[in-house]
Design a protein around this motif. Structure first.
Motif, PDB file in Angstrom:
ATOM      1  N   ILE A 163      32.326  46.125  41.959  1.00  0.00           N
ATOM      2  CA  ILE A 163      31.014  45.607  41.539  1.00  0.00           C
ATOM      3  C   ILE A 163      30.787  44.208  42.098  1.00  0.00           C
ATOM      4  N   PHE A 164      31.788  43.352  41.973  1.00  0.00           N
ATOM      5  CA  PHE A 164      31.660  41.959  42.405  1.00  0.00           C
ATOM      6  C   PHE A 164      31.366  41.878  43.902  1.00  0.00           C
ATOM      7  N   GLN A 165      32.063  42.674  44.686  1.00  0.00           N
ATOM      8  CA  GLN A 165      31.860  42.655  46.133  1.00  0.00           C
ATOM      9  C   GLN A 165      30.517  43.265  46.519  1.00  0.00           C
ATOM     10  N   ALA A 166      30.070  44.286  45.789  1.00  0.00           N
ATOM     11  CA  ALA A 166      28.763  44.880  46.054  1.00  0.00           C
ATOM     12  C   ALA A 166      27.635  43.883  45.774  1.00  0.00           C
ATOM     13  N   LEU A 167      27.884  42.920  44.862  1.00  0.00           N
ATOM     14  CA  LEU A 167      26.887  41.904  44.529  1.00  0.00           C
ATOM     15  C   LEU A 167      26.960  40.686  45.458  1.00  0.00           C
ATOM     16  N   GLY A 168      27.866  40.738  46.419  1.00  0.00           N
ATOM     17  CA  GLY A 168      27.967  39.642  47.380  1.00  0.00           C
ATOM     18  C   GLY A 168      29.158  38.735  47.178  1.00  0.00           C
ATOM     19  N   GLY A 169      30.024  39.055  46.212  1.00  0.00           N
ATOM     20  CA  GLY A 169      31.213  38.250  45.971  1.00  0.00           C
ATOM     21  C   GLY A 169      32.380  38.655  46.858  1.00  0.00           C
ATOM     22  N   LYS A 170      33.464  37.908  46.774  1.00  0.00           N
ATOM     23  CA  LYS A 170      34.659  38.179  47.566  1.00  0.00           C
ATOM     24  C   LYS A 170      35.901  37.956  46.714  1.00  0.00           C
ATOM     25  N   ILE A 171      36.850  38.887  46.786  1.00  0.00           N
ATOM     26  CA  ILE A 171      38.134  38.731  46.104  1.00  0.00           C
ATOM     27  C   ILE A 171      39.064  38.007  47.064  1.00  0.00           C
ATOM     28  N   VAL A 172      39.465  36.784  46.703  1.00  0.00           N
ATOM     29  CA  VAL A 172      40.260  35.980  47.632  1.00  0.00           C
ATOM     30  C   VAL A 172      41.754  36.036  47.331  1.00  0.00           C
ATOM     31  N   GLU A 173      42.128  36.506  46.132  1.00  0.00           N
ATOM     32  CA  GLU A 173      43.541  36.583  45.779  1.00  0.00           C
ATOM     33  C   GLU A 173      43.727  37.541  44.613  1.00  0.00           C
ATOM     34  N   GLU A 174      44.845  38.285  44.624  1.00  0.00           N
ATOM     35  CA  GLU A 174      45.210  39.166  43.517  1.00  0.00           C
ATOM     36  C   GLU A 174      46.630  38.860  43.088  1.00  0.00           C
ATOM     37  N   ARG A 175      46.845  38.757  41.790  1.00  0.00           N
ATOM     38  CA  ARG A 175      48.178  38.533  41.226  1.00  0.00           C
ATOM     39  C   ARG A 175      48.390  39.502  40.060  1.00  0.00           C
ATOM     40  N   SER A 176      49.642  39.710  39.688  1.00  0.00           N
ATOM     41  CA  SER A 176      49.929  40.628  38.580  1.00  0.00           C
ATOM     42  C   SER A 176      51.097  40.110  37.749  1.00  0.00           C
ATOM     43  N   TYR A 177      51.180  40.612  36.524  1.00  0.00           N
ATOM     44  CA  TYR A 177      52.269  40.298  35.612  1.00  0.00           C
ATOM     45  C   TYR A 177      52.624  41.564  34.849  1.00  0.00           C
ATOM     46  N   LEU A 178      53.718  41.546  34.098  1.00  0.00           N
ATOM     47  CA  LEU A 178      54.160  42.717  33.345  1.00  0.00           C
ATOM     48  C   LEU A 178      53.747  42.607  31.882  1.00  0.00           C
ATOM     49  N   GLN A 179      53.766  43.723  31.189  1.00  0.00           N
ATOM     50  CA  GLN A 179      53.260  43.839  29.824  1.00  0.00           C
ATOM     51  C   GLN A 179      53.825  42.786  28.882  1.00  0.00           C
ATOM     52  N   GLU A 180      55.106  42.539  28.942  1.00  0.00           N
ATOM     53  CA  GLU A 180      55.751  41.648  27.975  1.00  0.00           C
ATOM     54  C   GLU A 180      55.875  40.212  28.475  1.00  0.00           C
ATOM     55  N   THR A 181      55.198  39.863  29.563  1.00  0.00           N
ATOM     56  CA  THR A 181      55.281  38.508  30.107  1.00  0.00           C
ATOM     57  C   THR A 181      54.775  37.469  29.103  1.00  0.00           C
ATOM     58  N   LYS A 182      55.544  36.427  28.917  1.00  0.00           N
ATOM     59  CA  LYS A 182      55.139  35.315  28.049  1.00  0.00           C
ATOM     60  C   LYS A 182      54.887  34.037  28.858  1.00  0.00           C
ATOM     61  N   VAL A 183      55.650  33.854  29.925  1.00  0.00           N
ATOM     62  CA  VAL A 183      55.506  32.693  30.805  1.00  0.00           C
ATOM     63  C   VAL A 183      55.040  33.208  32.166  1.00  0.00           C
ATOM     64  N   PHE A 184      53.909  32.688  32.631  1.00  0.00           N
ATOM     65  CA  PHE A 184      53.243  33.267  33.797  1.00  0.00           C
ATOM     66  C   PHE A 184      53.465  32.475  35.088  1.00  0.00           C
ATOM     67  N   ASP A 185      54.464  31.587  35.093  1.00  0.00           N
ATOM     68  CA  ASP A 185      54.667  30.715  36.244  1.00  0.00           C
ATOM     69  C   ASP A 185      54.811  31.484  37.557  1.00  0.00           C
ATOM     70  N   GLN A 186      55.585  32.567  37.523  1.00  0.00           N
ATOM     71  CA  GLN A 186      55.821  33.317  38.759  1.00  0.00           C
ATOM     72  C   GLN A 186      54.530  33.942  39.289  1.00  0.00           C
ATOM     73  N   ALA A 187      53.706  34.490  38.380  1.00  0.00           N
ATOM     74  CA  ALA A 187      52.458  35.141  38.801  1.00  0.00           C
ATOM     75  C   ALA A 187      51.445  34.130  39.326  1.00  0.00           C
ATOM     76  N   LEU A 188      51.547  32.876  38.882  1.00  0.00           N
ATOM     77  CA  LEU A 188      50.517  31.889  39.197  1.00  0.00           C
ATOM     78  C   LEU A 188      50.938  30.870  40.250  1.00  0.00           C
ATOM     79  N   VAL A 189      52.128  31.021  40.827  1.00  0.00           N
ATOM     80  CA  VAL A 189      52.622  30.034  41.773  1.00  0.00           C
ATOM     81  C   VAL A 189      51.651  29.854  42.946  1.00  0.00           C
ATOM     82  N   ASP A 190      51.365  28.583  43.257  1.00  0.00           N
ATOM     83  CA  ASP A 190      50.503  28.197  44.390  1.00  0.00           C
ATOM     84  C   ASP A 190      49.043  28.628  44.249  1.00  0.00           C
ATOM     85  N   LEU A 191      48.626  29.087  43.061  1.00  0.00           N
ATOM     86  CA  LEU A 191      47.212  29.470  42.910  1.00  0.00           C
ATOM     87  C   LEU A 191      46.295  28.260  43.039  1.00  0.00           C
TER      88      LEU A 191
END
Length: 308
Positions: A118-146
């Motif tokens: 939807i976002f791209q159809a409206l003219g937006g762009k996805i510049v980065e994708e990150r993921s984490y696991l269900q039980e993650t409490k500390v997100f440092d690894q998923a967010l590094v260099d964001l």
């Protein structure tokens, strides 16, 4: 109506065990539950085989509308909320998005895919994708260099409010101050007053808003507060109330047989009008997306209505 409660503790193994135990008991004409989309998808083969109409209050993944005539939900799909959030970001001129999702969640995968389309159809762009696991409490690894990624906004396809708040605080601690659109569920004690500034710019979308001026909603909120002593009902309480009231109406009109109840639910939106409850109009057997979404943003510990 006699309700037989089975406590699944939000565990999929106990949910499956409970449905296996009750599905073949013909004294039970229908089921209310389970809560999550993943649980409804998991038990669907059981209820379809047994012909047990199952009315889930809050299952909202789009796939739940395609499981069969017995696997039903009161909730509109998350697609409407995702679409409203994507449009709002574009209206605000925010066209470069980061997507951060729960890699083990059905909702996380389907909602992130819907948002990107939807976002791209409206003219937006996805510049980065990150993921984490269900039980993650500390997100440092998923967010590094964001903080080095040039982006206008962030999308979190996560409905667990505590996780969204925790993740938002991690993002703010890394210096990312962009607006964050999420699928977090509203409840009576959210947003918290403590460290409220950390949540500024967090956007949510809900099909039920307890402060809406609709007289029926305000009457329901007053009765809910008087009955429970709790401050404000969330969409969970509103959907659950509507699910039980719909079940009662169906039994009153067509009796206490599985086939009759299944046919009744299937007729809503066709030979019968959609059901109108506290949470708005809905059809449990197919996606009609009749409710309108409320868009809200956190500012200084308050939820401000953006739209409609």
């Amino acid at each position: 109506i006699v309700l037989n409660f089975v406590d699944c503790q939000s565990r999929q193994d106990l949910t499956l065990e409970g449905y296996l135990r009750v599905a073949d008991n013909q004294k039970l004409a229908a089921a209310l539950g389970p809560w999550s989309s993943q649980q409804l998808i998991a038990v669907s083969p059981i209820v379809e085989s047994a012909g047990l109409p199952t009315l889930a209050p809050t299952a909202s993944d789009p796939r739940t509308s395609q499981l069969g005539k017995n696997s039903l939900t009161v909730a509109d799909s998350d697609l409407g909320r995702v679409r409203a959030l994507a449009r709002q970001l574009i209206l605000l001129g925010l066209r470069r998005a980061i997507v951060i999702r729960n890699d083990e969640s059905v909702v996380g995968h389907s909602s992130s895919a819907d948002f990107e389309q939807i976002f791209q159809a409206l003219g937006g762009k996805i510049v980065e994708e990150r993921s984490y696991l269900q039980e993650t409490k500390v997100f440092d690894q998923a967010l590094v260099d964001l903080d080095k990624v040039t982006a206008d906004c962030i999308f979190l396809p996560e409905y667990r409010t505590g996780v969204v708040m925790n993740l938002t605080r991690h993002l703010r601690a890394r210096g990312l101050q962009q607006r964050i659109a999420s699928l977090a569920s509203l409840h009576s004690e959210w947003p918290p007053r403590e460290n409220a500034q950390e949540l500024n710019g967090l956007m949510v979308c809900s099909f039920f808003y307890a402060q809406a001026p609709d007289p029926k909603i305000q009457d329901f909120v007053r009765r809910y507060q008087a009955f429970t002593g709790s401050p404000t009902p969330s969409h969970r309480e509103a959907y659950s109330y509507d699910a039980l009231k719909l079940m009662g109406r169906a039994i009153e009109e067509v009796g206490f047989r599985r086939q009759s109840l299944r046919d009744y639910f299937d007729s809503l939106g066709q030979s019968r009008p959609p059901y109108r409850g506290i949470s708005g109009e809905f059809v449990p057997s197919r996606r009609q997306e009749l409710r309108h979404p409320y868009l809200l943003e956190v500012r200084d510990g308050n939820l401000n209505l953006l739209a409609p």
